[in-house]
Design a protein around this motif. Structure first.
Motif, PDB file in Angstrom:
ATOM      1  N   THR B 117       0.877  -1.236   0.053  1.00  0.00           N
ATOM      2  CA  THR B 117      -0.068   0.017   0.009  1.00  0.00           C
ATOM      3  C   THR B 117       0.887   1.128   0.180  1.00  0.00           C
ATOM      4  O   THR B 117       2.096   1.107   0.370  1.00  0.00           O
ATOM      5  N   THR B 118       0.254   2.458  -0.464  1.00  0.00           N
ATOM      6  CA  THR B 118       1.205   3.421  -0.493  1.00  0.00           C
ATOM      7  C   THR B 118       0.996   4.376   0.600  1.00  0.00           C
ATOM      8  O   THR B 118       1.489   5.409   0.814  1.00  0.00           O
ATOM      9  N   ASP B 119       0.038   3.927   1.686  1.00  0.00           N
ATOM     10  CA  ASP B 119       0.282   4.671   2.957  1.00  0.00           C
ATOM     11  C   ASP B 119       1.117   4.108   4.072  1.00  0.00           C
ATOM     12  O   ASP B 119       1.980   4.699   4.719  1.00  0.00           O
ATOM     13  N   TYR B 120       0.938   2.775   4.342  1.00  0.00           N
ATOM     14  CA  TYR B 120       1.860   2.396   5.462  1.00  0.00           C
ATOM     15  C   TYR B 120       2.927   1.534   4.888  1.00  0.00           C
ATOM     16  O   TYR B 120       3.801   0.970   5.507  1.00  0.00           O
ATOM     17  N   ASN B 121       2.951   1.295   3.418  1.00  0.00           N
ATOM     18  CA  ASN B 121       4.222   0.622   2.782  1.00  0.00           C
ATOM     19  C   ASN B 121       4.460  -0.653   3.348  1.00  0.00           C
ATOM     20  O   ASN B 121       5.871  -0.877   3.487  1.00  0.00           O
ATOM     21  N   SER B 122       3.629  -1.554   3.631  1.00  0.00           N
ATOM     22  CA  SER B 122       4.088  -2.569   4.300  1.00  0.00           C
ATOM     23  C   SER B 122       4.409  -3.859   3.623  1.00  0.00           C
ATOM     24  O   SER B 122       5.562  -4.416   4.080  1.00  0.00           O
ATOM     25  N   GLY B 123       3.904  -4.116   2.612  1.00  0.00           N
ATOM     26  CA  GLY B 123       4.060  -5.133   1.523  1.00  0.00           C
ATOM     27  C   GLY B 123       4.028  -6.641   2.180  1.00  0.00           C
ATOM     28  O   GLY B 123       4.806  -7.420   1.732  1.00  0.00           O
ATOM     29  N   VAL B 124       3.079  -6.698   3.173  1.00  0.00           N
ATOM     30  CA  VAL B 124       2.970  -7.955   3.692  1.00  0.00           C
ATOM     31  C   VAL B 124       1.602  -8.551   3.809  1.00  0.00           C
ATOM     32  O   VAL B 124       1.533 -10.006   4.027  1.00  0.00           O
ATOM     33  N   VAL B 125       0.516  -8.116   3.403  1.00  0.00           N
ATOM     34  CA  VAL B 125      -0.699  -8.493   3.451  1.00  0.00           C
ATOM     35  C   VAL B 125      -0.895  -9.970   2.683  1.00  0.00           C
ATOM     36  O   VAL B 125      -1.393 -10.817   3.063  1.00  0.00           O
ATOM     37  N   HIS B 126      -0.155  -9.723   1.519  1.00  0.00           N
ATOM     38  CA  HIS B 126      -0.383 -10.948   0.567  1.00  0.00           C
ATOM     39  C   HIS B 126       0.369 -12.128   1.256  1.00  0.00           C
ATOM     40  O   HIS B 126      -0.391 -13.155   1.213  1.00  0.00           O
ATOM     41  N   GLY B 127       1.461 -11.958   1.873  1.00  0.00           N
ATOM     42  CA  GLY B 127       2.169 -13.243   2.399  1.00  0.00           C
ATOM     43  C   GLY B 127       1.498 -13.639   3.647  1.00  0.00           C
ATOM     44  O   GLY B 127       1.213 -14.936   4.119  1.00  0.00           O
ATOM     45  N   MET B 128       0.628 -12.800   4.394  1.00  0.00           N
ATOM     46  CA  MET B 128       0.045 -13.149   5.705  1.00  0.00           C
ATOM     47  C   MET B 128      -1.234 -13.979   5.407  1.00  0.00           C
ATOM     48  O   MET B 128      -1.423 -14.929   5.709  1.00  0.00           O
ATOM     49  N   VAL B 129      -1.918 -13.602   4.258  1.00  0.00           N
ATOM     50  CA  VAL B 129      -3.153 -13.939   3.549  1.00  0.00           C
ATOM     51  C   VAL B 129      -2.935 -15.698   3.295  1.00  0.00           C
ATOM     52  O   VAL B 129      -3.520 -16.475   3.532  1.00  0.00           O
TER      53      VAL B 129
END
Ligand SMILES: Cc1cc2nc3c(=O)[nH]c(=O)nc-3n(C[C@H](O)[C@H](O)[C@H](O)COP(=O)(O)OP(=O)(O)OC[C@H]3O[C@@H](n4cnc5c(N)ncnc54)[C@H](O)[C@@H]3O)c2cc1C
Ligand SMILES: Nc1ncnc2c1ncn2[C@@H]1O[C@H](COP(=O)(O)O)[C@@H](O)[C@H]1O
Lengths: 312, 244
Positions: B117-129
């Motif tokens: 996402t361009t707000d929190y720039n986490s890059g992790v939701v896909h891996g978690m899902v």
């Protein structure tokens, strides 16, 4: 607190950013962290983790960088060590590995952490959000906590100390995926890891004019980057493109040559310690984000800088 | 084929960032919201796959009612139906839990997201899902083709790329040049008005709580060096800035 660091290896050694993560981990509550290293490495290099505060290195030898396998290694290491705080740097590889492990363990994960956690009341971390335009302080409430630190927020300085290295085995499952081919530019400085980055934009006029920029980069021992239009036009490879939709860099020194300083470009560079902007237009927005500026033609300025850099 | 595309609703990159309520809340005042820049690529690739292979494309957003214009835009671009999980997307784990809970048992062949996402720039939701659903995950994916029950992808790694073959279902975080961004046309916008948008309640709760926000200190003035004396910059960088 039991702390585990997920590290990354390059050319058989810890990446500099991973040494920072080990240092960070050793400062959380003073207890020596355990390090997990997955990939290819030689044992003497792995023992180096002790210099940065680690007590032990768990080493899983893997020929290929498969995210599923790497995340299983991390989960197994968490189980073996009983770690409650897991630290890595922020990188595409660590994002994928940490996310899978946190998802499995139903644990909170916070990225782009910029300071040591405050444990006086709960477990509070500060991180950078909105591509560096703000910070948040967040309380993490799960028992196991995953932190990904921003590069360059702690200094990795060797302080002496020894770590034992253990081979670490587990049952790996690639989950139906296989790597067919890996292409990696060899002998190049890694852009996200670099201390100095020299970057070029559309003001460089074309791929055939890149030499003066490459000369300065070489004289400074810098990695090279570029703006998005430059990689879109195939003047430079895609993995050099810096910005919101590209690589985020956090070097000590970022030198922008003929880049206007669009907000999407700044999003990838605003964590740099010192920013130098060279642009022929005194109104270029990049000057507002810069520490040092030169208004002038890149093709006249770059050779002068290279000459001075060689004389250092 | 069934494809789930997860889109975030984020402030436009040029938005002024400000906070309210004693710096405990992001100020939405006057902020233009958009579909996350990378999520647009995921959506565009899903619509391309629908055109070439035939697919049912569902878009999902975890967000409040103010996300609906962006969800309608995704329908106008070519998604067939939409789901909004009615909750503030407070942290990555919470968002991932909602996506996994919705996707579980629905037989999606691909779950496509943006790289970050361009707000929190986490890059992790896909891996978690993916971990929650027991699926493989890949990010950042720059090319994606599907052949039967397999996908061939090209993924960026530091300083290069990896070509990977994987079984599907799989979860992917996408980035350019995976597809050309799509702009909705008039026909799409009309059609989007009547496409189904289902609103469902959230499950579980977040694992983190915001204490407060801060803005970075203002940047000092830029020191200008005349072009003719460009060489002196190197000395300044060494002696004054101490970065060489
Ligand atoms: C969703 C989205 C995401 C984006 N993501 C990114 C991203 O990740 N990274 C990125 O870089 N961009 C990104 N962009 C594009 C961004 O908005 C700008 O278009 C881009 O950064 C401009 O690149 P530039 O500065 O090289 O080119 P320009 O804006 O054309 O600027 C060229 C500059 O060179 C100067 N110049 C020209 N000739 C000379 C000379 N001889 N000597 C010195 N200076 C000279 C000019 O004065 C000018 O300032 C994104 C855009 C969008 C919409
Ligand atoms: N609130 C949300 N609703 C739906 N999808 C989301 C949401 N937040 C994040 N995502 C998806 O997850 C990807 C990675 O997000 P993140 O890990 O938050 O950087 C994004 O690019 C989206 O595709």
């Amino acid at each position: 607190m039991s702390i585990l660091i997920f590290t990354e290896l390059a050319d058989g050694k810890f990446k500099k950013s991973s040494l920072e993560a080990i240092s960070y981990g050793s400062k959380i509550d003073g207890s020596a962290p355990v390090v997990l290293a997955v990939g290819t490495a030689d044992e003497t290099s792995l023992a180096e983790a002790g210099q940065y505060g680690a007590s032990k290195v768990l080493f899983s030898s893997q020929e290929q960088e498969n995210i599923m396998v790497y995340s299983q290694a991390l989960l197994k290491a968490i189980e073996t060590t009983g770690a409650k705080v897991i630290v890595s740097v922020k990188s595409a590889l660590a994002d994928a590995v940490m996310a899978r492990a946190a998802g499995t363990l139903k644990a909170a994960l916070i990225g782009n952490v910029t300071e040591l956690p405050d444990t006086t009341n709960g477990f509070v971390v500060k991180n950078s959000i909105f591509s560096g335009k703000a910070f948040a302080k967040t309380e993490m409430k799960s028992e196991v906590k995953f932190l990904q630190i921003k590069k360059n927020v702690v200094e990795a300085s060797p302080e002496g100390g020894n770590a034992t290295v253990e081979n670490f085995n587990f049952a790996a499952d690639a989950m139906g995926s296989s790597i067919i081919e890996t292409q990696k530019a060899s002998g190049q400085l890694s852009l996200p890891e670099a201390d100095i980055v020299v970057s070029g934009g559309r003001g460089m006029k074309g791929p055939e004019h890149w030499q003066p920029l490459l000369d300065l980069a070489q004289a400074l021992g810098a990695a090279t980057g570029c703006s998005k239009p430059v990689s879109d036009l195939d003047w430079r490879p895609h993995h050099e493109h810096v910005g919101q939709t590209g690589v985020k860099v956090a070097p000590n020194l970022y030198i922008a040559c003929g880049i206007s300083g669009a907000i999407q470009h700044l999003a990838g560079v605003n964590a740099s310690k010192v920013i130098v902007v060279i642009n022929k237009d005194p109104e270029a927005p990049f000057f507002k984000a810069a520490d040092y500026g030169i208004v002038g033609d890149v093709f006249e300025v770059l050779p002068k800088l290279t000459e001075a850099a060689k004389a250092l | 084929m069934k494809i789930l595309v997860c889109i975030s609703n984020v402030p436009d990159t040029t938005a002024r960032i400000a906070f309210e309520d004693n710096n405990t809340k992001f100020s939405k005042n006057g902020v233009q919201y958009i579909i996350g820049a990378y999520d647009d690529y995921a959506l565009a690739r899903a619509v391309e796959l629908k055109e070439t292979h035939g697919a049912q494309v569902t878009v999902l957003n975890v967000g409040l009612a103010d996300s609906e214009p962006q969800i309608r835009k995704a329908l106008a671009i070519g998604a067939d139906d939409a789901v909004r999980v009615d909750a503030e997307p407070t942290d990555s784990y919470f968002v991932a839990t909602q996506i996994a809970a919705y996707a579980e048992g629905k037989g999606f062949d691909l779950i496509l997201m943006g790289r970050e996402t361009t707000d929190y720039n986490s890059g992790v939701v896909h891996g978690m899902v993916a971990a929650m659903l027991g699926l493989p995950s890949f990010s950042p994916v720059m090319e994606l083709t599907v052949e039967g029950s397999k996908a061939i992808i090209s993924k960026e790694i530091e300083g290069g790329k990896q070509k990977i073959e994987t079984a599907i279902p799989a979860v992917m975080g996408c980035q350019e040049p995976i597809a050309e961004w799509k702009i909705p046309n008039m026909r799409g916008i009309m059609a989007a008005r009547t496409k189904p948008l289902q609103v469902i309640p959230a499950v579980g709760s977040a694992l983190t709580g915001i204490i407060n926000y801060e803005l970075p200190p203002a940047k000092g003035a830029c020191k200008m060096i005349p072009a003719e004396e460009a060489g002196t910059l190197i000395k300044l960088l060494q002696i004054e800035a101490k970065v060489l």
